[in-house]
Enzyme design. Structure first.
Site, short mmCIF file in Angstrom:
data_model
loop_
_atom_site.label_atom_id
_atom_site.label_comp_id
_atom_site.label_asym_id
_atom_site.label_seq_id
_atom_site.Cartn_x
_atom_site.Cartn_y
_atom_site.Cartn_z
N TYR A 161 -13.07 -2.03 10.89
CA TYR A 161 -11.90 -1.47 11.09
C TYR A 161 -11.25 -1.69 12.37
O TYR A 161 -10.07 -2.36 12.28
CB TYR A 161 -11.99 -0.19 10.69
CG TYR A 161 -10.69 0.55 10.57
CD1 TYR A 161 -9.89 0.50 9.24
CD2 TYR A 161 -10.27 1.50 11.59
CE1 TYR A 161 -8.75 1.14 9.33
CE2 TYR A 161 -8.89 2.09 11.17
CZ TYR A 161 -8.29 1.89 10.01
OH TYR A 161 -6.74 2.54 9.75
N GLY A 206 0.78 -1.18 -0.06
CA GLY A 206 0.11 -0.08 -0.07
C GLY A 206 0.84 1.18 0.10
O GLY A 206 0.55 2.32 0.79
N ASP A 231 -2.47 -7.34 -5.39
CA ASP A 231 -3.78 -7.13 -4.49
C ASP A 231 -3.17 -8.16 -3.29
O ASP A 231 -3.12 -9.38 -3.35
CB ASP A 231 -5.05 -7.56 -5.34
CG ASP A 231 -6.27 -7.40 -4.33
OD1 ASP A 231 -6.08 -7.44 -2.87
OD2 ASP A 231 -7.48 -7.45 -4.77
N VAL A 232 -3.09 -7.33 -2.24
CA VAL A 232 -2.37 -8.10 -0.89
C VAL A 232 -3.58 -9.17 -0.54
O VAL A 232 -3.08 -10.04 0.39
CB VAL A 232 -1.95 -7.54 -0.11
CG1 VAL A 232 -0.58 -6.97 -0.57
CG2 VAL A 232 -2.81 -6.17 0.46
N ALA A 245 -10.60 -5.39 12.84
CA ALA A 245 -9.20 -5.81 11.97
C ALA A 245 -8.04 -5.36 12.54
O ALA A 245 -6.93 -6.30 12.64
CB ALA A 245 -9.30 -5.35 10.55
N SER A 255 -3.93 0.45 14.42
CA SER A 255 -4.61 1.80 14.62
C SER A 255 -5.08 2.11 16.02
O SER A 255 -5.31 0.95 16.84
CB SER A 255 -5.80 1.71 13.68
OG SER A 255 -6.79 3.25 13.82
N1 LIG Z 1 -4.40 7.78 8.02
C1 LIG Z 1 -4.62 7.51 9.30
O1 LIG Z 1 -5.12 8.43 10.16
C2 LIG Z 1 -4.43 6.15 9.87
C3 LIG Z 1 -4.44 5.88 11.32
C4 LIG Z 1 -4.26 4.58 11.83
C5 LIG Z 1 -3.94 3.58 11.04
N2 LIG Z 1 -3.82 3.84 9.45
C6 LIG Z 1 -3.55 2.67 8.69
O2 LIG Z 1 -2.34 3.05 8.13
C7 LIG Z 1 -2.18 2.25 6.86
C8 LIG Z 1 -2.10 3.27 5.68
O3 LIG Z 1 -3.11 4.31 5.75
P1 LIG Z 1 -3.15 5.69 4.92
O4 LIG Z 1 -3.98 6.68 5.64
O5 LIG Z 1 -1.83 5.96 4.29
O6 LIG Z 1 -4.09 5.14 3.85
P2 LIG Z 1 -4.21 5.43 2.12
O7 LIG Z 1 -5.63 5.33 1.96
O8 LIG Z 1 -3.59 6.64 1.97
O9 LIG Z 1 -3.19 4.45 1.34
C9 LIG Z 1 -3.61 3.01 1.50
C10 LIG Z 1 -2.90 2.44 0.29
O10 LIG Z 1 -3.35 1.10 0.21
C11 LIG Z 1 -3.35 0.52 -1.11
N3 LIG Z 1 -4.38 -0.76 -1.04
C12 LIG Z 1 -5.55 -0.58 -0.67
N4 LIG Z 1 -5.97 -1.93 -0.84
C13 LIG Z 1 -4.92 -2.64 -1.40
C14 LIG Z 1 -4.82 -3.97 -1.45
N5 LIG Z 1 -5.86 -5.01 -1.61
N6 LIG Z 1 -3.67 -4.72 -1.92
C15 LIG Z 1 -2.62 -3.70 -2.22
N7 LIG Z 1 -2.66 -2.26 -1.76
C16 LIG Z 1 -3.83 -1.69 -1.23
C17 LIG Z 1 -4.01 1.66 -1.65
O11 LIG Z 1 -4.21 1.55 -3.07
C18 LIG Z 1 -3.38 2.96 -1.10
O12 LIG Z 1 -2.30 3.21 -1.85
C19 LIG Z 1 -3.37 1.56 6.73
O13 LIG Z 1 -3.48 0.33 7.22
C20 LIG Z 1 -4.41 2.29 7.67
O14 LIG Z 1 -5.61 1.56 8.12
C21 LIG Z 1 -3.98 5.01 8.95
#
Ligand SMILES: NC(=O)c1ccc[n+]([C@@H]2O[C@H](COP(=O)([O-])OP(=O)(O)OC[C@H]3O[C@@H](n4cnc5c(N)ncnc54)[C@H](O)[C@@H]3O)[C@@H](O)[C@H]2O)c1
Length: 252
Positions: A154, A13, A63-64, A157, A142
């Site tokens: 969420y 991702g 796709d993971v 998970a 998270s």
């Molecule tokens: N942004 C926040 O506030 C926050 C807080 C806590 C945890 N997180 C976690 O951190 C991680 C990154 O979050 P982010 O905010 O950068 O998200 P984001 O949506 O900006 O990026 C997520 C990326 O994952 C990719 N992705 C989604 N499904 C996929 C799949 N099946 N196979 C491969 N790639 C896939 C998307 O294309 C995207 O590029 C996530 O796991 C999210 O749950 C984010």
């Protein structure tokens, strides 16, 4: 000092947000980085940002949630770079809704992308790591794991990742593999911008509101999380395993 010289890192991702910042941070400190996202085209911008600074990276589409696709792409990464030392399980999605309105499809999607993908990638990566008796697995949990309105899927998970991490640390420790998780609070990315849109606020107003009730009086940036992931993936954290580190500006 380059903490990741001669290390091969896989970040899932990593086309944007926290994953992109993490890939860039690991590359800046010497790692060769496999930038994985749904398509190689999406991942290419992160690769370009890394190579523009003299780093080494390559884009991979995967796709993971698809175990066989993960097996194939990790085999390709190992062939291209010669090993897999560090895995960052970062790919994630949200499908927020109050539980009574949450369709089964949104439950399944969030569990599969955020949790089953962590099984898939860790299960494939540990084969390489056990054989070389060296590995670091860092997964994105998270703060929502502690409970968050509208995020039953969420939260489940992300709490699952914490139990998975604690267990994998026990099983893989004897193979010199550290397994940890990072639990961010509110980080300014597309994911939280989408949350703002859903509640009818601009990203700026939403961030200002969250910053006001965060002890450090700001929201997090992707680089704040990348720095902690890099720490856990480094030898600085060589005696840290099975932990979930909350990175949320001091919020309870
Ligand atoms: N942004 C926040 O506030 C926050 C807080 C806590 C945890 N997180 C976690 O951190 C991680 C990154 O979050 P982010 O905010 O950068 O998200 P984001 O949506 O900006 O990026 C997520 C990326 O994952 C990719 N992705 C989604 N499904 C996929 C799949 N099946 N196979 C491969 N790639 C896939 C998307 O294309 C995207 O590029 C996530 O796991 C999210 O749950 C984010």
């Amino acid at each position: 000092m380059s903490r990741f010289t001669d290390r091969i890192a896989v970040v899932t991702g990593a086309a944007q947000g926290i994953g992109a910042a993490t890939a860039q941070r690991l590359a800046e400190e010497g790692a060769s980085v496999a930038v994985v996202d749904l398509t190689a085209e999406r991942a290419q911008a992160t690769v370009d940002a890394i190579t523009a600074k003299g780093g080494v990276a390559r884009a991979y589409g995967c796709d993971v949630t698809d175990y066989e696709a993960v097996e194939a792409v990790f085999a390709q990464i190992a062939e291209d770079f010669g090993a897999i030392h560090i895995l960052v399980n970062n790919a994630g999605i949200t499908r927020d809704n109050l539980f009574f309105k949450m369709p089964k499809t949104d439950w399944d999607a969030v569990i599969t992308v955020n949790l089953t993908s962590v099984y898939n990638c860790s299960h494939v990566a540990q084969k390489y790591m056990c054989a070389q008796k060296w590995g670091k697995i860092v997964s994105l949990s998270s703060r929502s794991a502690l409970g968050n309105r509208g995020q039953a899927n969420y939260a489940a998970a992300k709490a699952g990742i914490q139990g998975f991490t604690a267990t994998l640390a026990i099983e893989l420790g004897p193979f010199n593999i550290n397994v940890n998780a990072v639990a961010p609070g509110y980080i300014a990315t597309s994911m939280t911008a989408a949350t703002a849109e859903r509640v009818g606020a601009s990203a700026e107003d939403h961030q200002a509101e969250v910053a006001g009730r965060t002890p450090l009086r700001r929201v997090g940036q992707p680089e704040d999380i990348a720095a902690v992931v890099a720490f856990l993936a480094s030898e600085d954290a060589s005696y840290v395993s099975g932990q979930t580190l909350y990175v949320n500006g001091g919020a309870r």
